[in-house]
Scaffold this motif. Structure first.
Motif, PDB file in Angstrom:
ATOM      1  N   ASN B 341       0.831  -1.204   0.000  1.00 16.05           N
ATOM      2  CA  ASN B 341       0.000   0.000   0.000  1.00 16.05           C
ATOM      3  C   ASN B 341       0.866   1.255   0.000  1.00 16.05           C
ATOM      4  O   ASN B 341       2.071   1.187   0.280  1.00 16.05           O
ATOM      5  CB  ASN B 341      -0.985   0.004   1.177  1.00 16.05           C
ATOM      6  CG  ASN B 341      -0.296  -0.389   2.446  1.00 16.05           C
ATOM      7  OD1 ASN B 341       0.665   0.256   2.831  1.00 16.05           O
ATOM      8  ND2 ASN B 341      -0.743  -1.472   3.084  1.00 16.05           N
ATOM      9  N   THR B 343       0.746   5.682   0.764  1.00 15.62           N
ATOM     10  CA  THR B 343       0.070   6.908   1.196  1.00 15.62           C
ATOM     11  C   THR B 343       0.921   8.083   0.744  1.00 15.62           C
ATOM     12  O   THR B 343       2.145   8.026   0.845  1.00 15.62           O
ATOM     13  CB  THR B 343      -0.088   6.935   2.729  1.00 15.62           C
ATOM     14  OG1 THR B 343      -0.858   5.809   3.114  1.00 15.62           O
ATOM     15  CG2 THR B 343      -0.771   8.200   3.194  1.00 15.62           C
ATOM     16  N   VAL B 355      -2.842  14.064   3.941  1.00 17.20           N
ATOM     17  CA  VAL B 355      -3.022  12.935   3.028  1.00 17.20           C
ATOM     18  C   VAL B 355      -3.691  13.389   1.727  1.00 17.20           C
ATOM     19  O   VAL B 355      -4.775  13.955   1.738  1.00 17.20           O
ATOM     20  CB  VAL B 355      -3.878  11.835   3.692  1.00 17.20           C
ATOM     21  CG1 VAL B 355      -4.180  10.726   2.701  1.00 17.20           C
ATOM     22  CG2 VAL B 355      -3.137  11.266   4.899  1.00 17.20           C
ATOM     23  N   THR B 358      -4.321   7.734  -0.341  1.00 18.92           N
ATOM     24  CA  THR B 358      -3.984   6.592   0.505  1.00 18.92           C
ATOM     25  C   THR B 358      -4.712   5.354  -0.011  1.00 18.92           C
ATOM     26  O   THR B 358      -5.845   5.438  -0.465  1.00 18.92           O
ATOM     27  CB  THR B 358      -4.329   6.855   1.995  1.00 18.92           C
ATOM     28  OG1 THR B 358      -3.984   5.696   2.741  1.00 18.92           O
ATOM     29  CG2 THR B 358      -5.782   7.197   2.204  1.00 18.92           C
ATOM     30  N   ASN B 362      -5.207   5.474   5.508  1.00 12.75           N
ATOM     31  CA  ASN B 362      -4.399   6.210   6.485  1.00 12.75           C
ATOM     32  C   ASN B 362      -4.917   7.632   6.587  1.00 12.75           C
ATOM     33  O   ASN B 362      -5.372   8.195   5.588  1.00 12.75           O
ATOM     34  CB  ASN B 362      -2.948   6.277   5.997  1.00 12.75           C
ATOM     35  CG  ASN B 362      -2.084   5.232   6.639  1.00 12.75           C
ATOM     36  OD1 ASN B 362      -2.464   4.683   7.668  1.00 12.75           O
ATOM     37  ND2 ASN B 362      -0.943   4.959   6.048  1.00 12.75           N
ATOM     38  N   ASN B 363      -4.874   8.188   7.754  1.00  8.53           N
ATOM     39  CA  ASN B 363      -5.265   9.591   7.887  1.00  8.53           C
ATOM     40  C   ASN B 363      -4.446  10.233   8.986  1.00  8.53           C
ATOM     41  O   ASN B 363      -4.679   9.998  10.164  1.00  8.53           O
ATOM     42  CB  ASN B 363      -6.759   9.699   8.186  1.00  8.53           C
ATOM     43  CG  ASN B 363      -7.227  11.137   8.069  1.00  8.53           C
ATOM     44  OD1 ASN B 363      -6.482  11.991   7.578  1.00  8.53           O
ATOM     45  ND2 ASN B 363      -8.432  11.412   8.520  1.00  8.53           N
ATOM     46  N   SER B 409       2.190   5.887  10.252  1.00  9.21           N
ATOM     47  CA  SER B 409       1.863   5.774   8.818  1.00  9.21           C
ATOM     48  C   SER B 409       1.754   4.333   8.356  1.00  9.21           C
ATOM     49  O   SER B 409       1.448   4.097   7.179  1.00  9.21           O
ATOM     50  CB  SER B 409       2.932   6.487   7.992  1.00  9.21           C
ATOM     51  OG  SER B 409       4.186   5.891   8.227  1.00  9.21           O
TER      52      SER B 409
END
Lengths: 465, 827
Positions: B341, B343, B355, B358, B362-363, B409
């Motif tokens: 993945n 981000t 962000v 993503t 994720n935030n 993260s």
């Protein structure tokens, strides 16, 4: 010999070595006794022997290849081009590219370069030597290699034409979508042929990368400029509401596209008199904003601000002085005198200026009707100032037509609704800022999901005790 | 002899390998280095034993040497067992060390006390049964069998099983893969050993080759330690397929050729050799070719993914929507690096990285002023892997912050995209699908291809504003016409005594430079040329306003210097903070053939005198408008008497500061040359020629706006009666052009005589003098033109006492310093 040839020879040599070692080990090292063993056993022994030999030679082959690559591409003449290719990777602009041309090709490799955008017939870069500075060279290259020249690498001959044999080349050029990079180098024959493919690939990627960065830079630059312009325009408007004697003022300004032709101003003249102005330039966006800035600053610099007629003429003259065909402004110019409790005004075709005054049966709306034509396009004659009495708690509403012309889903304009009038009356007792908030809420409630079609500007003044 | 040489070579090779082992696992690394060195030692000793046998060395010594070999066997396998038992542990436990010691001691005892060398030449050993009596019949096992069975099979086998179980329980796929490679190595050794034992029956001397299997086993251990990528199905299939094509099939084919042609051996040795060699060579070549072909299939590419990765990155289409671009990048990372993945954080304009994309919801945000960002930038660490944080001493001070960032993260690697000292964004890469960590090869590739990540970061930062471009371009297109129209809106000079030519070329769409000509009377004309600071539409707006304001001021201002002061005040107080104007105000009085001018920071003002056919610089010192509140004490009105053929050339800095492709500046000399070369042409042609000269010099797109004004004085004879009448009509109106003036007189004779009076600013201006003028020189007013209804008055010029002037100038300088301070703060 070129790297490719060397690699082929090494590959062949390795094959020969494998066959040779396999034969030697099998033939000479294995004793006769083993020959008598069953075929399957012998077969397995041979398989193992071959595997050992193959693994060893294969390892040696890889090492030899690495050595050859290192020796060919990172030493000798080809290393200059290899270094140049490695550097192109980190070029994000033409300036970066010119820098590495100078540092690597010109200074280190003694080459000279002409870099041409043949579609625009534009020299992007040329080295400062006799050959590349000579206009004849450029003319000949342009003639020989038009913008339609196929993409790829071509060798240049002694007369700046094409040669097919690299040994006879005095340089080469890369062509990618009409962009030509000519590199003149008397020892072109010494460059490894294997270098041209990665060179061209990296050159193409550089072109693409530069175009991307350039496009994005334009976006960055324009958006920054756009923000700066909006900021500049806002600077022309009052930065904060001044503290005035017996007057409270609130304003709302919402341009449709970042900048607008709406404007308002509050200029205190003395303790009791205040110049209030709100206007709207024809058209929208930047052209209107230019005229707006002009009007605002013209009014600002006029010394005698009590002479409303002169101000109107000065604005008219300023706009006409620009000699634009379709630019004019509607404007409401007034002086509120809190001592005499009067408002003197010139309404140059501005719609909707209102005085909301308290009456026994509630609030009453008195329009300040137009007494002058639009300013800046037609001849002005008979500009005169009107006067109205003011009373304590009177509220004066100036608004651009963007307010009353906000439409709902059915196309009904806000100014035509009773709700608008009612809200004005209901909120008239409130402070100016609260009044503005109420009208703004009403605007957004009325428009629903429709888009706004005009700038919205409002100024509200209230006479207080 | 052959075996001796082979063992010597093996010994050298093993020792060389032991000095080149580099893995990230220090403890296990030393274990495999020991194994390699022991295998090398065994090979050397074996070579020594061979030599003793070949050259009939002392029997006893040969026997001792062969016992030493047995002892080294014990050490080797005990260490193998220790390596298995301590696999993937940071430290060998005391218990394992003790066990190893016991095994070595026991092995040493058995090899010396219980085993004897039966045949020195064939390296065969013999021993007594372990048990005596009836038990010996029941369990007919000898010490030799115990020795071999325990040390070569049982001990490594048992410890291997423990290693496998521990790796299985560790839930680390990489650990399990490494353990599996070790197991395969061990199995390979056992098969090799059994094969050797089988062959020894026919060829006893082949036994001396067993160190090769030790070295091979040690090398496989090295491989398992150094290989940190987890093979997924594709990678494993690729590996196996390549090995089959490159090694296995050729091996079986060539062995088959050898065996099939074997019957020919007895008939013709030569033909047999030729045929075997020929067919083997052909088979090897064909399979080598097939192997190369196989590598070209994208699905079967090697672990060296850099080339294909770069190709894929270069194919990203940045014309697409940002989500699509991010999806593409993630797909590329997934395909080549096995990243699960991704981000992307970009600068949101509020000193925060937030962000922008993503793939795993994720935030989080990162403060752009975080200390770790500074440290990363200062140490040029743009690619950082989670594992590097602990070992990179440069990051020590921000280790905690970085650890927290990686946890927050959920990433294993970050790529910082920066533009100088400004961070555009950060790419966070999640853990690899294969479970492996990002390794040195990944770092080399990421670093090599950093430019692609930069482009991506730049795209992400700016793409949000892309929608503005259409609007702005439309607005500019619409406004450009208006601005051009406003720029061209001037009172063109229509006087036979002077020819004026000008040129305004914006570098990009619209700019802040302008030339204006204002007709005051038939004998008075004002020229303004200059540049409003800034670029683009904002500067254009200021320019348009300023141009209009000058005319508005002219309606009420009748003093040349006061006009400039008013403009100065306007810029200072009404235009955006930091705006200034660098230019020149000129007033041409045709009646006296005099040009009055105030230099407001014009960089170039040249005067061509026809009598001497040379060009001199005359602008002297000047102060830009908008910096100080009061320009009056420092602005000077200068006057210059013009003779027929004289040419005044004025230009903004865009012209002289332009650079050629080679970085040279156009400079004033080239402008002077252009004037000298073309003085015979009309002024409009002269500016065109100067522009052509610039274009030829630059050979590229304009960098800055180019603005020029050339005034060519034609002669006194051209005064017409009409003008006289106009003057008479306008006689009541006055415009005061001087205050504390300096006269510029192009007559060289006069200049020479007035050199002593020339101020310091006029070193290059032999025609400048400091003669004080009549302080009330009256000039017809412009009201007839500007239609002002305001009564005109003659402004007295301001006469500053020296002390006051000095103080005021000092104040002004302080103001300028304040202004610069404020500007710097704003920056």
């Amino acid at each position: 010999m070129m790297l490719k040839g060397k690699k082929r020879i090494v590959s062949l040599a390795c094959c020969i070595l494998v066959a040779m070692f396999f034969l030697i080990v099998s033939y000479y090292f294995l004793p006769r006794t083993l020959i008598m063993v069953p075929v399957a056993t012998l077969y397995l022994v041979e398989v193992v022997i071959f595997l050992f030999v193959q693994v060893i030679v294969d390892t040696a082959y890889k090492k030899a290849n690495q050595y050859l690559e290192r020796k060919t591409l990172y030493t000798g003449e080809t290393s200059f081009l290899q270094k140049f290719i490695d550097s192109i990777r980190f070029c994000y602009s033409y300036d970066d590219f010119y820098k590495i041309i100078q540092d690597i090709l010109e200074v280190t490799a003694d080459c000279s370069v002409i870099y041409i955008d043949s579609k625009k017939n534009y020299v992007l870069y040329s080295s400062p030597d006799k050959l590349t500075s000579d206009p004849k060279t450029l003319a000949k290259l342009t003639q020989n290699f038009p913008s339609t020249w196929q993409d790829g690498v071509t060798y240049l001959g002694h007369h700046l034409g094409v040669v097919s044999k690299y040994r006879k080349a005095r340089g080469f050029f890369l062509s990618s979508e009409g962009i030509h990079l000519f590199i003149f180098c008397r020892y072109t024959r010494l460059f490894d042929l294997g270098i041209y493919k990665p060179f061209f690939a990296e050159f193409e990627r550089f072109q693409k990368r530069t175009a991307t960065i350039s496009g994005l830079s334009e976006v960055a630059g324009l958006s920054k400029e756009w923000e700066q312009l909006a900021e500049t325009q806002r600077l022309f408007l009052p930065q904060e509401m001044p503290n005035l004697h017996r007057l409270k003022v609130a304003a709302y300004f919402r341009p449709l596209v970042n900048v607008s032709g709406d404007y308002y101003s509050i200029l205190p003249i003395d303790k009791h008199k205040t110049l209030l102005m709100l206007g709207d330039v024809s058209g929208k966006g930047l052209p209107a904003a230019l005229i707006m800035g002009l009007v605002m600053n013209t009014v600002k610099i006029i010394e005698d601000k009590e002479d409303l007629v002169s101000i109107i003429y000065a604005v008219d003259k300023a706009i006409k002085g620009m000699k634009l065909q379709d630019k004019y402004t509607v404007l409401f110019l007034s002086i509120v005198d809190t001592q005499k409790m009067t408002i003197r005004y010139v309404n140059a075709s501005m719609s909707d200026p209102l005085i909301v005054t308290r009456a026994p049966d509630g609030y009453r709306i008195k329009p300040l009707s137009s007494n002058c034509g639009v300013v800046g396009i037609l001849d002005l004659d008979n500009v005169h100032v009107d006067e109205q009495r003011l009373f304590r708690d009177d509220l004066i509403l100036f608004a651009s037509d963007g307010v009353s012309e906000v439409m709902d889903d059915e196309g009904v304009e806000l100014g035509d609704t009773e709700k608008y009038t009612e809200t004005i009356k209901e909120s008239a007792s409130k402070q100016p800022q609260e009044f503005v908030d109420d009208i703004v809420n009403l605007i957004f409630e009325h428009k629903g999901n429709n888009k706004l079609h005009d700038d919205i500007t409002m100024m509200v003044t209230k006479v207080v005790n | 002899m052959t075996y001796l040489i082979l063992n010597l070579l093996l010994g050298i090779f093993a020792i060389w390998c032991s000095t080149h082992v580099v893995t990230k696992d220090a403890e296990n690394e030393s274990a495999v280095i020991n194994l390699l060195m022991i295998s090398g030692a065994i090979a050397f000793i074996m070579a020594g034993a061979n030599a003793l046998i070949i050259y009939n060395g002392p029997v006893r010594f040969t026997e001792i040497v062969e016992h030493v070999l047995l002892l080294l066997d014990v050490v080797f396998f005990s260490l193998v067992a220790q390596y298995f038992l301590s696999f993937q542990k940071s430290k060998v436990s005391f218990f394992v060390k003790l066990l190893t010691f016991i095994f070595i001691a026991a092995g040493a005892y058995v090899s010396i006390a219980k085993i004897s060398i039966e045949n020195l030449r064939e390296f065969t050993i013999t021993s007594l049964p372990v048990f005596t009596g009836n038990l010996a019949i029941l369990i007919p096992i000898t010490w030799e069998q115990v020795f071999i069975g325990f040390y070569k099979f049982a001990l490594p086998g048992f410890s291997m099983i423990i290693m496998l179980l521990k790796s299985e329980n560790s839930n680390s796929r990489l650990s399990l893969q490494k353990a599996s490679i070790n197991v395969l190595g061990m199995v390979f050794y056992w098969l090799g050993y059994l094969f050797l034992m089988y062959c020894i029956k026919r060829l006893p001397m082949l036994k001396v080759m067993y160190p090769f299997f030790y070295a091979a086993l040690a090398l496989i251990f090295v491989r398992s330690l150094s290989h940190n990528k987890i093979y997924d199905f594709t990678a494993l299939t690729t590996l196996v397929l390549k090995a089959i094509v490159r090694f296995v099939i050729p091996a079986f084919s060539c062995a088959l050729i050898y065996v099939v042609l074997r019957p020919m051996y007895n008939k013709s040795h030569g033909l047999y050799v030729v045929l075997v060699f020929g067919f083997t060579l052909l088979a090897v070549y064909i399979f080598a070719f097939l192997s190369r072909m196989l590598s070209k299939f994208s699905n079967l590419r090697s672990a060296q993914y850099d080339t294909a990765f770069e190709e894929a990155l270069s194919q990203i289409n940045y014309d697409a929507e940002s989500k699509e671009v991010c999806d593409n990048l993630l797909a590329i990372f997934k395909n080549y690096v096995s990243t699960q993945n991704m981000t992307v954080l970009t600068d949101n304009g509020n000193n925060e990285l937030s962000v922008a994309y993503t793939s795993n919801e994720n935030n989080f945000t990162v403060n752009i002023n975080s200390r770790f960002i500074d440290v990363l930038l200062n140490t040029n660490t743009f690619i950082l892997f989670k594992e590097d944080v602990a070992v990179n001493h440069e990051l020590q001070e921000v280790r905690a912050e970085l650890d927290e960032l990686f946890i927050k993260s959920k990433s294993e690697a970050i790529i910082v995209m920066n533009e100088g000292s400004h961070v555009l964004g950060i790419i966070f890469l999640g853990e690899k699908r294969t479970g492996g960590s990002y390794d040195d090869y990944d770092k080399v590739v990421f670093t090599k291809l950093y430019s692609y990540f930069f482009v991506f970061g730049y795209y992400m930062k700016n793409i949000a504003n892309a929608s503005v471009v259409g609007t702005v371009n439309r607005e500019i297109r619409m406004s450009a016409q208006i601005i051009t129209s406003i720029q061209e809106n001037m009172d063109y000079l229509n006087n036979p005594k002077m020819d004026a030519g000008y040129l305004m070329v914006p570098a990009h769409n619209i700019g802040g430079e302008f030339v204006d000509m204002i007709h005051l009377t038939a004998t008075r004309h004002i020229f303004v040329i200059g540049s409003v600071s800034g670029k683009g539409i904002s500067a254009s707006m200021s320019m348009v306003i300023m141009k209009s304001i000058i005319r508005t001021y002219l309606a009420t201002t009748h003093d040349f210097k006061k006009l400039v002061q008013k403009v100065n005040e306007f810029i200072r107080f009404n235009l955006p903070k930091g705006t200034f104007f660098a230019g020149l105000f000129c007033l041409m009085d045709f009646k006296t053939d005099t040009l009055y001018y105030i230099n407001c920071g014009i960089p170039t003002m040249l005067l061509y005198t026809q009598a001497y056919s040379n060009v001199i610089e005359i602008q002297g010192k000047g102060y830009v408008l908008g910096f100080v509140k009061n320009i009056m004490p420092i602005a000077k009105v200068k006057q210059m008497h013009l003779n027929p053929g004289d040419i005044v050339g004025v230009s903004t800095n865009g012209l002289i500061d332009s650079h050629s492709l080679r970085g040279e500046q156009f400079g004033k000399d080239r402008l002077k040359q252009a004037i000298t070369d073309n003085f015979m042409y009309p002024a409009s042609r002269m500016v065109s020629f100067a522009m052509d000269s610039l274009k030829h010099f630059m050979s590229k797109e304009l960098e800055s706006d180019i603005t020029m004004l050339f005034l060519k004085y034609m002669g006194k004879d051209a005064v017409v009666a009409e003008d006289e009448e106009s003057v008479a009509e306008d006689g009541n109106d006055e415009f005061n052009a001087e205050s504390e003036d300096e006269a510029v007189e192009p007559s060289v004779e006069e200049n020479v005589s007035e050199q002593d009076e020339t101020s310091s600013e006029s070193l290059e201006q032999p025609s400048v003098d400091n003669n004080e003028l009549d302080s009330n020189m009256e000039i017809p007013n412009m009201d007839s033109v500007v239609d002002s209804n305001v009564d005109d008055t003659i402004d007295e010029s301001i006469d500053f006492p020296i002390e006051e002037s000095v103080d005021t100038m000092s104040d002004n300088l302080n103001e300028m310093e304040d202004f610069f301070d404020e500007s710097l703060k704003n920056l």
